[in-house]
Write an enzyme that holds these catalytic residues in place. Structure first.
Site, PDB file in Angstrom:
ATOM      1  N   GLY A 163      -0.244  -5.055   0.439  1.00 53.52           N
ATOM      2  CA  GLY A 163      -1.414  -4.878  -0.395  1.00 53.52           C
ATOM      3  C   GLY A 163      -1.325  -5.597  -1.723  1.00 53.52           C
ATOM      4  O   GLY A 163      -2.355  -5.949  -2.319  1.00 53.52           O
ATOM      5  N   GLU A 222       4.740  -6.354   7.468  1.00 56.27           N
ATOM      6  CA  GLU A 222       4.119  -5.242   8.198  1.00 56.27           C
ATOM      7  C   GLU A 222       4.601  -5.082   9.636  1.00 56.27           C
ATOM      8  O   GLU A 222       4.562  -3.975  10.182  1.00 56.27           O
ATOM      9  CB  GLU A 222       2.596  -5.410   8.180  1.00 56.27           C
ATOM     10  CG  GLU A 222       1.958  -5.201   6.820  1.00 56.27           C
ATOM     11  CD  GLU A 222       2.008  -6.440   5.930  1.00 56.27           C
ATOM     12  OE1 GLU A 222       1.449  -6.388   4.823  1.00 56.27           O
ATOM     13  OE2 GLU A 222       2.614  -7.449   6.343  1.00 56.27           O
ATOM     14  N   ASP A 233      -2.087  -7.839   7.029  1.00 54.65           N
ATOM     15  CA  ASP A 233      -3.521  -7.618   6.837  1.00 54.65           C
ATOM     16  C   ASP A 233      -3.927  -8.061   5.433  1.00 54.65           C
ATOM     17  O   ASP A 233      -3.379  -9.028   4.910  1.00 54.65           O
ATOM     18  CB  ASP A 233      -3.887  -6.159   7.135  1.00 54.65           C
ATOM     19  CG  ASP A 233      -3.326  -5.179   6.124  1.00 54.65           C
ATOM     20  OD1 ASP A 233      -2.242  -5.441   5.554  1.00 54.65           O
ATOM     21  OD2 ASP A 233      -3.966  -4.136   5.889  1.00 54.65           O
ATOM     22  N   GLY A 267       0.816  -1.198   0.000  1.00 51.98           N
ATOM     23  CA  GLY A 267       0.000   0.000   0.000  1.00 51.98           C
ATOM     24  C   GLY A 267       0.852   1.252   0.000  1.00 51.98           C
ATOM     25  O   GLY A 267       2.061   1.211   0.264  1.00 51.98           O
TER      26      GLY A 267
END
Length: 356
Positions: free
Chosen positions: A118, A141, A149, A70
């Site tokens: 992402g 992360e 996530d 991301g």
């Protein structure tokens, strides 16, 4: 003299019977923005409704990777300014992840180069996931005060043995073979065969899931076992524990080169993120679906966005690039159960409503 037109961050087009989605930020290794996530969702709307589209193909522009994650710089700026980009971005991203997993037409992800964070979310939930010798998949992360996530808790918790615990807590890179072994990919196709594979996919007159598997199988090869498979017994023994402290203790006792490297990786991560990640992974094993895991992740992400470690982790990795984050707390033993519990408070369910 007119300035050159800026290329779009997302290119959506038909190629034969394939609906192609190309992430087009090669200088940023195609890092995913909110507008790109919305664009992918809109593209899936169009491709789902188009009877001439037999399959969807997602790929990244440039030679460095499908997607490096991301747009964390944007998230950092928003968190610093008291904005709401994090909750908005993650909500729409997680809804997109769930949609990809249930998309009715074959969804083929070309996972070359870097596929992180992402990038995993828009590829590893697809029905056909292709890797090569260039592939580097990771959920890193914990190194920025976050946790795996985009459905990472679902994927990692369903990896064989404790492989998912290892990759989730260390942020270690999977090569193509590791990604297949861990359940993040399906097929290994040597890079030299990708142009022919892509041509075969875009020229397919029809494409059921079985037909796509048949096309991919014509180009696929068997990779050599990856490091995770080779070290499976050691990983299972060390990461079977339900506290990070016990995992660290086990690795300290083993004394092998692999154990020392793994221990060093853990010691560089946010202590809070390590504990939150382990609890998410253990709970994900009991959850029935990807959607249930995404809801749990969204609850935790809302807390991450207001945490000191998230801003500090991005500062150290991306802003100042000093690679010396000052975690709060800085020691595992100081991360209390009360601190971890903040990430598991019931919230966000109304915002994260999955369509039937």
């Amino acid at each position: 003299m007119n300035a050159p037109l800026k290329e779009p961050e997302l290119i959506v087009r038909r190629e034969g019977a394939a609906g192609v989605i190309r992430l087009n930020r090669p200088k940023a290794i195609n890092a995913l923005t909110l507008q790109m996530a919305r664009g992918i969702d809109a593209a899936l709307d169009g491709f789902a409704a188009d009877p001439e589209v037999a399959l969807v193909l997602i790929e990244g522009a440039g030679e460095r990777g499908l997607c490096a994650g991301g747009d964390i710089r944007g998230l950092y700026d928003s968190a610093q300014q008291g904005g709401d980009l994090g909750p908005v971005f993650w909500r729409e991203e997680y809804l997109l992840n769930a949609r990809i997993a249930s998309f009715a037409k074959p969804y083929v992800a070309l996972m070359d180069g870097l596929v992180m964070g992402g990038g995993v979310g828009i590829s590893a939930h697809g029905s056909h996931r292709i890797v090569s010798e260039t592939t580097k998949v990771a959920m890193p992360e914990v190194g920025i005060g976050f946790f795996p996530d985009v459905g990472g808790s679902y994927l990692l918790s369903r990896s064989p043995g404790e492989i998912g615990s290892y990759f989730g807590l260390t942020g270690a890179i999977m090569n193509g073979a590791d990604a297949i072994y861990a359940g993040f990919a399906d097929s290994y196709v040597p890079q030299s065969a990708w142009p022919a594979l892509r041509d075969a996919l875009t020229q397919a007159p029809a494409a059921t899931a079985a037909q796509v598997r048949g096309i991919v199988a014509r180009f696929a090869a068997a990779p050599q076992p990856g490091a995770a498979e080779l070290h499976r017994d050691r990983i299972d023994a060390a990461f079977a524990h339900d506290t990070v402290e016990e995992i660290v203790s086990a690795l300290s006792r083993y004394g092998s080169e692999f154990a020392r490297a793994t221990l060093q990786a853990l010691q560089s991560k946010s202590p809070t993120s390590l504990k939150v990640t382990l609890k998410l992974l253990r709970e994900a094993r009991r959850l029935p679906s990807l959607r249930a895991c995404l809801i749990a992740e969204y609850r935790a992400a809302l807390q991450v966005f207001v945490s000191a470690d998230f801003v500090e982790g991005i500062r150290a990795a991306v802003i100042d690039k000093d690679r010396s984050p000052k975690w709060q707390p800085s020691r595992l033993e100081d991360v209390s159960d009360d601190i971890v519990a903040r990430y598991f408070v019931g919230r966000g369910e109304k915002e994260l409503q999955f369509p039937d």
